[in-house]
Design a protein around this motif. Structure first.
Motif, PDB file in Angstrom:
ATOM      1  N   UNK A  13     -17.526 -64.946  64.760  1.00  0.00           N
ATOM      2  CA  UNK A  13     -17.017 -63.576  64.659  1.00  0.00           C
ATOM      3  C   UNK A  13     -15.673 -63.452  65.371  1.00  0.00           C
ATOM      4  N   UNK A  14     -14.686 -62.864  64.697  1.00  0.00           N
ATOM      5  CA  UNK A  14     -13.358 -62.770  65.307  1.00  0.00           C
ATOM      6  C   UNK A  14     -13.307 -61.623  66.322  1.00  0.00           C
ATOM      7  N   UNK A  15     -12.163 -61.564  67.011  1.00  0.00           N
ATOM      8  CA  UNK A  15     -12.024 -60.584  68.082  1.00  0.00           C
ATOM      9  C   UNK A  15     -12.127 -59.145  67.627  1.00  0.00           C
ATOM     10  N   UNK A  16     -11.629 -58.831  66.440  1.00  0.00           N
ATOM     11  CA  UNK A  16     -11.706 -57.454  65.955  1.00  0.00           C
ATOM     12  C   UNK A  16     -13.155 -57.050  65.651  1.00  0.00           C
ATOM     13  N   UNK A  17     -13.943 -57.998  65.137  1.00  0.00           N
ATOM     14  CA  UNK A  17     -15.363 -57.723  64.915  1.00  0.00           C
ATOM     15  C   UNK A  17     -16.076 -57.482  66.238  1.00  0.00           C
ATOM     16  N   UNK A  18     -15.757 -58.334  67.229  1.00  0.00           N
ATOM     17  CA  UNK A  18     -16.371 -58.171  68.546  1.00  0.00           C
ATOM     18  C   UNK A  18     -15.921 -56.865  69.198  1.00  0.00           C
ATOM     19  N   UNK A  19     -14.673 -56.501  68.983  1.00  0.00           N
ATOM     20  CA  UNK A  19     -14.155 -55.244  69.536  1.00  0.00           C
ATOM     21  C   UNK A  19     -15.012 -54.066  69.062  1.00  0.00           C
ATOM     22  N   UNK A  20     -15.329 -54.045  67.778  1.00  0.00           N
ATOM     23  CA  UNK A  20     -16.132 -52.951  67.239  1.00  0.00           C
ATOM     24  C   UNK A  20     -17.526 -52.930  67.850  1.00  0.00           C
ATOM     25  N   UNK A  21     -18.075 -54.108  68.120  1.00  0.00           N
ATOM     26  CA  UNK A  21     -19.395 -54.172  68.749  1.00  0.00           C
ATOM     27  C   UNK A  21     -19.334 -53.636  70.175  1.00  0.00           C
ATOM     28  N   UNK A  67     -17.140 -63.639  83.819  1.00  0.00           N
ATOM     29  CA  UNK A  67     -18.020 -64.407  82.942  1.00  0.00           C
ATOM     30  C   UNK A  67     -17.180 -64.842  81.751  1.00  0.00           C
ATOM     31  N   UNK A  68     -16.977 -66.153  81.595  1.00  0.00           N
ATOM     32  CA  UNK A  68     -16.107 -66.676  80.543  1.00  0.00           C
ATOM     33  C   UNK A  68     -16.935 -67.327  79.447  1.00  0.00           C
ATOM     34  N   UNK A  69     -16.646 -66.970  78.199  1.00  0.00           N
ATOM     35  CA  UNK A  69     -17.356 -67.511  77.039  1.00  0.00           C
ATOM     36  C   UNK A  69     -16.352 -68.089  76.041  1.00  0.00           C
ATOM     37  N   UNK A  70     -16.729 -69.179  75.327  1.00  0.00           N
ATOM     38  CA  UNK A  70     -15.844 -69.760  74.312  1.00  0.00           C
ATOM     39  C   UNK A  70     -15.915 -69.037  72.976  1.00  0.00           C
ATOM     40  N   UNK A  71     -16.917 -68.179  72.800  1.00  0.00           N
ATOM     41  CA  UNK A  71     -17.053 -67.415  71.556  1.00  0.00           C
ATOM     42  C   UNK A  71     -17.906 -66.184  71.845  1.00  0.00           C
ATOM     43  N   UNK A  72     -18.093 -65.361  70.802  1.00  0.00           N
ATOM     44  CA  UNK A  72     -18.822 -64.113  70.988  1.00  0.00           C
ATOM     45  C   UNK A  72     -20.285 -64.185  70.635  1.00  0.00           C
ATOM     46  N   UNK A  73     -20.849 -65.399  70.612  1.00  0.00           N
ATOM     47  CA  UNK A  73     -22.240 -65.550  70.223  1.00  0.00           C
ATOM     48  C   UNK A  73     -23.221 -64.830  71.127  1.00  0.00           C
ATOM     49  N   UNK A  74     -22.883 -64.698  72.401  1.00  0.00           N
ATOM     50  CA  UNK A  74     -23.775 -64.040  73.356  1.00  0.00           C
ATOM     51  C   UNK A  74     -23.310 -62.631  73.713  1.00  0.00           C
ATOM     52  N   UNK A  75     -22.405 -62.072  72.921  1.00  0.00           N
ATOM     53  CA  UNK A  75     -21.780 -60.810  73.303  1.00  0.00           C
ATOM     54  C   UNK A  75     -22.801 -59.701  73.547  1.00  0.00           C
ATOM     55  N   UNK A  76     -23.690 -59.468  72.599  1.00  0.00           N
ATOM     56  CA  UNK A  76     -24.649 -58.368  72.757  1.00  0.00           C
ATOM     57  C   UNK A  76     -25.490 -58.544  74.022  1.00  0.00           C
ATOM     58  N   UNK A  77     -25.909 -59.784  74.278  1.00  0.00           N
ATOM     59  CA  UNK A  77     -26.695 -60.063  75.474  1.00  0.00           C
ATOM     60  C   UNK A  77     -25.865 -59.838  76.739  1.00  0.00           C
ATOM     61  N   UNK A  78     -24.612 -60.270  76.719  1.00  0.00           N
ATOM     62  CA  UNK A  78     -23.753 -60.123  77.900  1.00  0.00           C
ATOM     63  C   UNK A  78     -23.441 -58.659  78.198  1.00  0.00           C
TER      64      UNK A  78
END
Length: 234
Positions: free
Chosen positions: A70-78, A41-52
């Motif tokens: 949100x940058x990659x380090x922020x998404x990493x923590x999530x 599943x490929x995304x251009x940003x982390x907007x749907x991260x929690x849902x995915x």
């Protein structure tokens, strides 16, 4: 996870969530991982991260660092707070501080751009194997490669290989069905990409002779491109 559940998981396609804003890189990585047998599943940003994380339930998440929003380090923590997925940071920032920040924040691996697709696939596969989401023993036609026991076998016959030949065969087995260039092979096996390509030819010729002695050819030359390990019937 019970033994039966673990075996079922290992035999189903691994799920990879890729978050990368550069379309050319995103498409190339998605294609390479899909060719390796994974569901991507490929995304251009982390907007749907929690849902995915809930709906897709990825086994591995690959995050670019420089993303819109949100940058990659922020998404990493999530990801780390909500999932047990493996994490690979993918970035052009190769400074020691950036690497340490990624790894100490919970990333399992750190891949610096530009990278070779085959190397990224091999790193993802290694992570999936540590997570129990890929079988350790790899089978291609009648060839069995067991990296833990360092055994290669065709049918009932063990194949005597040097350490380098076994690393080469294991690399081909991990990337079975994918055509690998000499540069990719040099980088993966010897750790550099600016060396005499005859090194690849000599070792592949020796490996091929040993494989061919025990069955039909499965290590093929794709003229002008590279080499591929696959069932000769394909």
């Amino acid at each position: 996870m019970s033994g039966g559940t673990a075996r079922a998981a290992a035999n189903s396609p691994a799920r990879i969530l890729l978050v990368e804003d550069a379309e050319t890189i995103r498409v190339a990585v998605e294609s390479a991982l899909t060719a390796a047998g994974h569901r991507v599943l490929a995304r251009p940003d982390g907007g749907d991260l929690e849902r995915d994380l809930v709906g897709f339930r990825p086994d591995v998440v690959i995050l670019d660092v420089m993303l819109p929003g949100r940058d990659g380090f922020t998404l990493l923590n999530i990801v780390r707070s909500r999932s047990k997925a493996g994490l690979v940071i993918m970035t052009a920032r190769d400074g020691v501080d950036d690497r340490l920040r990624g790894l100490t924040s919970g990333a399992d691996d750190y891949v610096v751009k530009p990278f070779i697709l085959a190397e990224l696939v091999a790193r993802v596969n290694a992570l999936l194997r540590r997570l129990g989401r890929l079988p350790t023993v790899i089978t291609v036609a009648d060839l069995v490669v067991d990296p833990q026991a360092v055994i290669a076998r065709r049918g009932d016959s063990d194949i005597a290989l040097t350490a380098t030949e076994f690393r080469l065969l294991h690399y081909f087995a991990e990337n079975r069905g994918t055509v690998l260039s000499k540069t990719q092979i040099l980088t993966a096996i010897w750790g550099f990409d600016a060396y005499d390509p005859n090194l690849v030819e000599v070792n592949i010729s020796a490996l091929r002779r040993k494989l061919d002695a025990h069955g039909p050819r499965i290590l093929h030359t794709v003229r002008g491109i590279g080499y591929v390990l696959r069932d000769g019937s394909h």
